[in-house]
Scaffold this motif. Structure first.
Motif, PDB file in Angstrom:
ATOM      1  N   VAL A   3      25.906 -17.906  12.027  1.00  0.00           N
ATOM      2  CA  VAL A   3      25.019 -16.981  11.328  1.00  0.00           C
ATOM      3  C   VAL A   3      25.441 -15.553  11.664  1.00  0.00           C
ATOM      4  N   ALA A  27      17.104 -18.469  15.240  1.00  0.00           N
ATOM      5  CA  ALA A  27      18.449 -19.035  15.128  1.00  0.00           C
ATOM      6  C   ALA A  27      18.988 -19.452  16.494  1.00  0.00           C
ATOM      7  N   HIS A  32      22.209 -22.043  16.912  1.00  0.00           N
ATOM      8  CA  HIS A  32      23.190 -21.484  15.985  1.00  0.00           C
ATOM      9  C   HIS A  32      23.988 -20.375  16.666  1.00  0.00           C
ATOM     10  N   LEU A  34      25.728 -16.804  16.716  1.00  0.00           N
ATOM     11  CA  LEU A  34      25.379 -15.549  16.070  1.00  0.00           C
ATOM     12  C   LEU A  34      26.514 -14.531  16.122  1.00  0.00           C
ATOM     13  N   TYR A  79      31.435 -17.582   8.292  1.00  0.00           N
ATOM     14  CA  TYR A  79      30.026 -17.791   8.612  1.00  0.00           C
ATOM     15  C   TYR A  79      29.338 -18.586   7.507  1.00  0.00           C
ATOM     16  N   ASP A  80      28.451 -19.490   7.916  1.00  0.00           N
ATOM     17  CA  ASP A  80      27.711 -20.299   6.948  1.00  0.00           C
ATOM     18  C   ASP A  80      26.656 -19.464   6.234  1.00  0.00           C
ATOM     19  N   VAL A  81      25.996 -18.598   6.987  1.00  0.00           N
ATOM     20  CA  VAL A  81      24.919 -17.778   6.458  1.00  0.00           C
ATOM     21  C   VAL A  81      25.137 -16.338   6.901  1.00  0.00           C
ATOM     22  N   LEU A  83      22.900 -12.920   6.954  1.00  0.00           N
ATOM     23  CA  LEU A  83      21.601 -12.291   6.741  1.00  0.00           C
ATOM     24  C   LEU A  83      21.809 -10.803   6.484  1.00  0.00           C
ATOM     25  N   PHE A 305      14.523 -20.738   8.595  1.00  0.00           N
ATOM     26  CA  PHE A 305      15.682 -21.519   9.024  1.00  0.00           C
ATOM     27  C   PHE A 305      15.565 -22.991   8.657  1.00  0.00           C
ATOM     28  N   LEU A 308      17.305 -22.732   5.419  1.00  0.00           N
ATOM     29  CA  LEU A 308      18.737 -22.456   5.536  1.00  0.00           C
ATOM     30  C   LEU A 308      19.491 -23.682   6.044  1.00  0.00           C
ATOM     31  N   GLU A 309      18.883 -24.445   6.946  1.00  0.00           N
ATOM     32  CA  GLU A 309      19.573 -25.621   7.490  1.00  0.00           C
ATOM     33  C   GLU A 309      19.671 -26.753   6.463  1.00  0.00           C
TER      34      GLU A 309
END
Length: 314
Positions: A3, A27, A32, A34, A79-81, A83, A305, A308-309
């Motif tokens: 993330v 997160a 996760h 970061l 990165y998967d996500v 923000l 989350f 998001l997951e």
């Protein structure tokens, strides 16, 4: 997941109120990884999106709430996500950032919120797509039209289209002495469009922030109640935050707006509601997580989350 957060300098956050920190803590609790990057550290090289990224650890400890590792160049698509939590102003730098993030999106990263929608959905103008949920509203740079609007509705709020935290908001009455100078200033002598809305007396009971996650409302809102004769309830303008359960009307409003938010890839959004009317739809970096969590024991960032997951919204 991996993330990445794009935000303002982490060392300057208001730890008691910052919604981004709530997201980062959630997160971290979930294991996760970061990364942290500032807006000015994003770039495109040979058509690919990169950032000068620092590994980030966060701690739920006011004495030491973060630790940054060595900054290095990384592909945003690693990165998967991502923000996108950079606060307004929504200026050209912000727009350029959305272009870089859009390139990362093409490379496979999931950007929260969708970069195109951040550009398309001005927080004042987006609400006008739901006229049935609004009081009479006018957007124009023409002072004559605004004066007509004031005469028609007698008691009116005027505000810039790019303001935040209640900045630049004025209440004008048909008998007021400062209409001309106020409109000259806000419209930059007729060159800049602004918004005029009929005054909503229910503001005295609070300007409600309804948080939406993947098009669904959190069951509680934060009513921001004006203090000391103020017309603005914004916390940044001294408003008092009082968390409340959603009313039946709040839920009806959320049900009408929610599907459009999902369609536009707007996963985390704040609706501003006064009485029974939507005044703004905040998509850039909505806040009020911490205040609602503190008063009702929720964990709104965990709700985010959970979504998001589960993977990208279809």
């Amino acid at each position: 997941m991996r993330v990445l957060v794009v935000m303002d300098p982490i060392e300057h956050v208001n730890l008691k109120k910052d919604s981004t920190m709530a997201m980062l803590w959630a997160a971290s609790r979930r294991g996760h990884e970061l990364g942290y990057v500032l807006q000015q550290d994003l770039y495109i090289n040979q058509g690919k999106a990169f950032g000068l990224v620092s590994p980030l650890q966060v701690f739920e400890n006011s004495e030491k709430y973060y630790e940054l590792g060595e900054k290095k160049s990384q592909s945003l698509a690693e990165y998967d996500v991502v923000l996108m939590r950079k606060d307004p102003p929504f200026d050209m730098n912000f727009v350029y950032t959305t272009y870089i993030l859009e390139q990362a999106e093409r490379e496979g990263a999931w950007i929260i919120n969708k970069p195109q929608s951040l550009r398309d959905c001005n927080e004042k103008l987006f609400a006008t797509q739901f006229p049935e949920l609004q009081v009479p509203t006018l957007v124009t740079s023409q002072q004559s039209l605004i004066r007509e609007f004031i005469q028609t509705h007698q008691d009116v709020i005027v505000k810039p289209l790019d303001g935040m935290g209640g900045s630049g908001i004025f209440r004008l009455s048909a008998q007021g002495a400062n209409i001309g100078s106020t409109l000259e200033m806000l419209t930059e002598l007729g060159k800049q469009p602004i918004m005029a809305q009929r005054y909503i007396p229910e503001i005295t009971a609070g300007d409600k922030r309804i948080l939406m996650v993947n098009g669904e409302p959190i069951p509680y809102c934060l009513a921001r109640i004006p203090q000391n004769g103020e017309v603005r309830g914004n916390l940044a303008a001294g408003g008092l935050g009082e968390a409340r359960p959603l009313t039946a009307k709040d839920k009806e409003i959320a049900a009408k707006v929610g599907p459009i938010l999902r369609e536009k890839g707007l996963v985390f959004v704040g609706l501003d509601v006064i009485g029974e009317y939507v005044t703004e739809i905040n998509v850039t970096s909505p806040t009020c997580i911490r205040e609602i969590d503190a008063q009702f024991g929720t964990s709104i960032a965990d709700t985010l989350f959970d979504v998001l997951e589960q993977g990208r919204v279809s």
